[in-house]
Scaffold this motif. Sequence first.
Motif, mmCIF file in Angstrom:
data_model
loop_
_atom_site.group_PDB
_atom_site.id
_atom_site.type_symbol
_atom_site.label_atom_id
_atom_site.label_comp_id
_atom_site.label_asym_id
_atom_site.label_seq_id
_atom_site.Cartn_x
_atom_site.Cartn_y
_atom_site.Cartn_z
ATOM 1 N N LYS A 41 1.178 -0.974 0.237
ATOM 2 C CA LYS A 41 -0.217 -0.302 0.454
ATOM 3 C C LYS A 41 0.433 0.920 0.095
ATOM 4 O O LYS A 41 2.106 1.451 0.472
ATOM 5 N N MET A 42 0.680 1.979 -0.956
ATOM 6 C CA MET A 42 1.642 3.725 -1.730
ATOM 7 C C MET A 42 0.629 4.217 -0.523
ATOM 8 O O MET A 42 -0.641 4.524 -0.379
ATOM 9 N N THR A 43 1.380 5.479 -0.018
ATOM 10 C CA THR A 43 0.645 6.960 0.878
ATOM 11 C C THR A 43 0.678 7.965 -0.793
ATOM 12 O O THR A 43 1.125 7.209 -1.980
ATOM 13 N N PRO A 44 -0.757 8.187 -0.283
ATOM 14 C CA PRO A 44 -0.389 9.849 -1.571
ATOM 15 C C PRO A 44 0.608 9.989 -2.818
ATOM 16 O O PRO A 44 0.429 10.211 -3.685
ATOM 17 N N ASP A 45 1.312 10.223 -1.343
ATOM 18 C CA ASP A 45 2.679 11.171 -1.662
ATOM 19 C C ASP A 45 3.505 10.486 -2.918
ATOM 20 O O ASP A 45 4.629 10.443 -3.531
ATOM 21 N N LEU A 46 3.110 8.971 -2.753
ATOM 22 C CA LEU A 46 4.245 7.998 -3.297
ATOM 23 C C LEU A 46 5.753 7.941 -2.634
ATOM 24 O O LEU A 46 7.161 6.902 -3.379
ATOM 25 N N LEU A 47 6.099 8.224 -1.276
ATOM 26 C CA LEU A 47 6.916 8.350 -0.250
ATOM 27 C C LEU A 47 7.296 7.778 0.172
ATOM 28 O O LEU A 47 8.310 7.409 1.015
ATOM 29 N N GLU A 48 5.633 6.467 0.953
ATOM 30 C CA GLU A 48 6.161 5.554 1.767
ATOM 31 C C GLU A 48 5.922 4.464 0.915
ATOM 32 O O GLU A 48 4.381 4.321 0.276
ATOM 33 N N ALA A 49 6.171 2.986 1.193
ATOM 34 C CA ALA A 49 5.703 1.920 1.031
ATOM 35 C C ALA A 49 5.137 0.923 2.260
ATOM 36 O O ALA A 49 6.014 0.767 2.402
ATOM 37 N N ARG A 50 4.059 0.935 2.290
ATOM 38 C CA ARG A 50 3.246 -0.134 3.440
ATOM 39 C C ARG A 50 3.197 -1.820 2.865
ATOM 40 O O ARG A 50 2.408 -1.756 2.223
ATOM 41 N N VAL A 51 4.571 -1.997 3.301
ATOM 42 C CA VAL A 51 4.831 -3.985 2.939
ATOM 43 C C VAL A 51 4.156 -4.981 3.429
ATOM 44 O O VAL A 51 4.308 -4.942 4.615
#
Length: 122
Positions: A41-51
């Motif tokens: 799951k990516m945050t809206p700003d695409l700077l963090e990925a929750r794996v």
Amino acid sequence: MQETKRQKQVGQLVQEELSDIFNRMGFNVTEGGMISISSVKMTPDLLEARVYLSMFQIKAPVEMLAKMNERMGEIRRDLGNRVGKQLRRVPELTFFLDDTLDHVFKMEELFKKINDDKQQKP
């Protein structure tokens, strides 16, 4: 909040590349069990990925998660080498245990028990 199309695309890209990286590093089959990436799951700003990681027959999943976090720099560097042309910045990775599989097994066990109890009653 619903994921945008771009978040889903980047999440899928990160999931595929991390799967290859885990395979190369030997994380996918380890200690007699398997580790797979159930979702990203990516945050809206695409700077963090929750794996979200699914661990099957891993005796100490929390310790395995700690081992993976120890090698986070290497994982993120490899990911950057692979997706550097498609993304402006390599997302920060955060690993979570996905216990959905455990819940499925518990539910199946409960349904089986309920079904057995119904068959035993006259």
